[in-house]
Design a protein around this motif. Structure first.
Motif, PDB file in Angstrom:
ATOM      1  N   ILE A  18      -9.305 -18.478  63.543  1.00 58.33           N
ATOM      2  CA  ILE A  18      -9.284 -17.047  63.859  1.00 58.33           C
ATOM      3  C   ILE A  18     -10.335 -16.244  63.092  1.00 58.33           C
ATOM      4  N   TRP A  19     -11.054 -16.892  62.161  1.00 61.82           N
ATOM      5  CA  TRP A  19     -11.977 -16.129  61.331  1.00 61.82           C
ATOM      6  C   TRP A  19     -13.160 -15.588  62.139  1.00 61.82           C
ATOM      7  N   CYS A  20     -13.688 -14.450  61.710  1.00 63.32           N
ATOM      8  CA  CYS A  20     -14.870 -13.876  62.346  1.00 63.32           C
ATOM      9  C   CYS A  20     -16.042 -14.859  62.179  1.00 63.32           C
ATOM     10  N   SER A  21     -16.929 -14.875  63.154  1.00 65.97           N
ATOM     11  CA  SER A  21     -18.121 -15.730  63.026  1.00 65.97           C
ATOM     12  C   SER A  21     -18.901 -15.313  61.795  1.00 65.97           C
ATOM     13  N   GLY A  22     -19.236 -16.283  60.949  1.00 65.24           N
ATOM     14  CA  GLY A  22     -20.010 -15.984  59.742  1.00 65.24           C
ATOM     15  C   GLY A  22     -19.155 -15.752  58.512  1.00 65.24           C
ATOM     16  N   CYS A  23     -17.838 -15.692  58.663  1.00 71.41           N
ATOM     17  CA  CYS A  23     -16.947 -15.504  57.506  1.00 71.41           C
ATOM     18  C   CYS A  23     -17.133 -16.654  56.515  1.00 71.41           C
ATOM     19  N   GLY A  24     -17.143 -16.318  55.233  1.00 68.44           N
ATOM     20  CA  GLY A  24     -17.328 -17.355  54.214  1.00 68.44           C
ATOM     21  C   GLY A  24     -16.145 -18.298  54.068  1.00 68.44           C
ATOM     22  N   ASN A  25     -14.993 -17.919  54.578  1.00 70.25           N
ATOM     23  CA  ASN A  25     -13.809 -18.767  54.405  1.00 70.25           C
ATOM     24  C   ASN A  25     -14.001 -20.153  55.016  1.00 70.25           C
ATOM     25  N   GLY A  26     -14.683 -20.208  56.151  1.00 71.45           N
ATOM     26  CA  GLY A  26     -14.907 -21.501  56.808  1.00 71.45           C
ATOM     27  C   GLY A  26     -15.735 -22.428  55.936  1.00 71.45           C
ATOM     28  N   GLY A  53      -3.216 -13.406  54.165  1.00 66.03           N
ATOM     29  CA  GLY A  53      -4.565 -12.838  54.194  1.00 66.03           C
ATOM     30  C   GLY A  53      -5.477 -13.756  54.983  1.00 66.03           C
ATOM     31  N   CYS A  54      -6.712 -13.319  55.195  1.00 69.76           N
ATOM     32  CA  CYS A  54      -7.650 -14.167  55.948  1.00 69.76           C
ATOM     33  C   CYS A  54      -7.793 -15.527  55.266  1.00 69.76           C
ATOM     34  N   SER A  55      -7.957 -15.521  53.938  1.00 70.78           N
ATOM     35  CA  SER A  55      -8.122 -16.777  53.207  1.00 70.78           C
ATOM     36  C   SER A  55      -6.937 -17.701  53.429  1.00 70.78           C
ATOM     37  N   ASN A 123     -12.923 -15.165  47.222  1.00 71.54           N
ATOM     38  CA  ASN A 123     -13.030 -13.811  46.670  1.00 71.54           C
ATOM     39  C   ASN A 123     -14.092 -13.023  47.445  1.00 71.54           C
ATOM     40  N   ASN A 124     -13.623 -12.168  48.373  1.00 72.75           N
ATOM     41  CA  ASN A 124     -14.583 -11.392  49.183  1.00 72.75           C
ATOM     42  C   ASN A 124     -14.556  -9.910  48.846  1.00 72.75           C
ATOM     43  N   ASN A 125     -13.931  -9.552  47.736  1.00 69.13           N
ATOM     44  CA  ASN A 125     -13.955  -8.184  47.203  1.00 69.13           C
ATOM     45  C   ASN A 125     -13.231  -7.148  48.062  1.00 69.13           C
ATOM     46  N   TYR A 127      -9.545  -6.578  51.012  1.00 70.11           N
ATOM     47  CA  TYR A 127      -8.493  -7.134  51.874  1.00 70.11           C
ATOM     48  C   TYR A 127      -9.077  -7.167  53.297  1.00 70.11           C
ATOM     49  N   GLY A 128      -9.337  -8.356  53.806  1.00 73.53           N
ATOM     50  CA  GLY A 128      -9.928  -8.449  55.147  1.00 73.53           C
ATOM     51  C   GLY A 128      -8.900  -8.277  56.243  1.00 73.53           C
ATOM     52  N   MET A 129      -7.875  -9.121  56.211  1.00 72.79           N
ATOM     53  CA  MET A 129      -6.942  -9.185  57.342  1.00 72.79           C
ATOM     54  C   MET A 129      -6.241  -7.861  57.636  1.00 72.79           C
ATOM     55  N   SER A 201     -16.963 -15.151  48.295  1.00 74.81           N
ATOM     56  CA  SER A 201     -17.005 -15.412  49.731  1.00 74.81           C
ATOM     57  C   SER A 201     -17.742 -14.277  50.443  1.00 74.81           C
ATOM     58  N   VAL A 202     -17.784 -14.347  51.747  1.00 73.97           N
ATOM     59  CA  VAL A 202     -18.504 -13.351  52.545  1.00 73.97           C
ATOM     60  C   VAL A 202     -17.550 -12.755  53.569  1.00 73.97           C
ATOM     61  N   CYS A 203     -17.283 -11.453  53.434  1.00 78.26           N
ATOM     62  CA  CYS A 203     -16.595 -10.708  54.500  1.00 78.26           C
ATOM     63  C   CYS A 203     -17.564  -9.621  54.945  1.00 78.26           C
ATOM     64  N   HIS A 204     -18.414  -9.990  55.894  1.00 74.47           N
ATOM     65  CA  HIS A 204     -19.419  -9.035  56.374  1.00 74.47           C
ATOM     66  C   HIS A 204     -18.781  -7.973  57.260  1.00 74.47           C
ATOM     67  N   VAL A 205     -17.613  -8.298  57.839  1.00 74.11           N
ATOM     68  CA  VAL A 205     -16.995  -7.390  58.814  1.00 74.11           C
ATOM     69  C   VAL A 205     -16.404  -6.149  58.142  1.00 74.11           C
ATOM     70  N   TYR A 206     -15.759  -6.337  57.003  1.00 79.48           N
ATOM     71  CA  TYR A 206     -15.214  -5.171  56.295  1.00 79.48           C
ATOM     72  C   TYR A 206     -16.042  -4.825  55.060  1.00 79.48           C
ATOM     73  N   TYR A 207     -16.118  -5.741  54.102  1.00 74.58           N
ATOM     74  CA  TYR A 207     -16.817  -5.398  52.863  1.00 74.58           C
ATOM     75  C   TYR A 207     -18.319  -5.167  53.112  1.00 74.58           C
TER      76      TYR A 207
HETATM   77 FE1  SF4 Z   1     -13.519 -13.204  57.199  1.00 76.09          FE
HETATM   78 FE2  SF4 Z   1     -13.568 -10.592  56.739  1.00 76.09          FE
HETATM   79 FE3  SF4 Z   1     -13.303 -11.505  59.234  1.00 76.09          FE
HETATM   80 FE4  SF4 Z   1     -11.303 -11.765  57.470  1.00 76.09          FE
HETATM   81  S1  SF4 Z   1     -12.118  -9.822  58.294  1.00 76.09           S
HETATM   82  S2  SF4 Z   1     -12.045 -13.352  58.908  1.00 76.09           S
HETATM   83  S3  SF4 Z   1     -12.432 -12.135  55.542  1.00 76.09           S
HETATM   84  S4  SF4 Z   1     -15.102 -11.786  57.886  1.00 76.09           S
END
Ligand code: SF4
Length: 276
Positions: A18-26, A53-55, A123-125, A127-129, A201-207
């Protein structure tokens, strides 16, 4: 190699993730799978525990024993698993919000006990989800949905916190330096005692989006260009670490009595089996 990691270590029927494309969690899940593959562990004896959470979705994708628990409580559940069956390798996958905010108390006491768990912090600095709220690691001045005019709270350095609480293996990784981070995760898994690997990690969508960091590739490039690979702890407080640098490496590794072993010795002693 990557396809065999997917086949052997992920529940492919749960994909796509379910993670966004490019998310560091993968990338960090891939590193964890690589570390497990390098160690050739029996996956029937590996448990991955997560909170919320996303992680924490990572636990659902790993093809081993998994527990996807409640917000902030992953380390508490993992403690129960390890005490119930010390033969298991217990790994917690968590985020900065999950482990350092609501789960902060569990983190500090698990580190203090030096219980044999490995905690991988994505650690993406932020709360993503739940919509991009500030977390305990959001830098001062950065924006999040709960701090639209800039964060004025000083962030935790999770690795330094764990070290101060008694963790006997503490490291920092990231999502760009795959080999180094895999090596650090692997070291944490084999270490006897509480191991924490704090991974940027990388959360480009929010952070990233809220803070002008560009897209996922730009954020990875930032890690590439600004990481300082440095093993060993120089005692600098968090505020002294330059904001424009990302220190990664093994911060500390030490021998200390491990909680489950000490507990079992006590049980033996009380039941008359151990040394008088
Ligand atoms: Fe990753 Fe951020 Fe998308 Fe969550 S919201 S899946 S941490 S990029």
């Amino acid at each position: 190699m990557v396809s065999s990691l997917i086949k052997n270590y992920l529940r492919t029927d749960y994909l796509p993730h379910i993670w966004c494309s490019g998310c560091g969690n993968g990338i960090l899940v891939r590193n964890l799978a690589q570390a497990l593959d390098n160690l050739k562990l029996d996956m029937d004896k590996v448990v991955v525990v997560s909170g919320i959470g996303c992680s924490s979705r990572a636990a659902g994708y790993m093809n081993c024993n998994t527990l996807h628990t409640t917000h902030g409580r992953a380390i508490a559940f993992a403690t129960g698993v390890k005490l119930a069956n010390p033969e298991l390798t217990v790994i917690v996958v968590t985020g900065d919000g999950d482990c350092a905010a609501i789960g902060g108390n569990h983190l500090i006491h698990a580190a203090r006990r030096n219980i044999d768990l490995t905690v991988l912090v994505m650690n993406n600095n932020i709360y993503g989800m739940t919509g991009g709220q500030s977390s305990p690691t959001t830098p001062v001045g950065d924006s999040a949905s709960t701090v639209p005019y800039g964060n004025i709270e000083r962030p935790f350095d999770i690795a330094t916190l764990a070290l101060g609480c008694g963790a006997s293996y503490v490291a920092k990784g990231d999502t760009y330096h795959v080999q180094k981070t895999t090596e650090l995760i692997q070291g944490g898994i084999v270490h006897k005692g509480f191991a924490l690997i704090d991974c940027a990690s990388v959360c480009h969508v929010y952070y990233g989006r809220k803070n002008g960091k560009g897209d996922a590739v730009d954020m990875l490039k930032w890690q590439k260009e600004n990481a300082v690979i440095k093993d060993g702890f120089d005692g600098e407080p968090n505020s002294a670490i330059p904001r424009d640098k990302l220190v990664i490496g093994l911060i500390s590794k030490s021998d200390a009595p491990e909680f489950v072993e000490e507990y079992l010795k006590l049980v033996d002693k009380q039941s008359g089996k151990g040394d008088a």
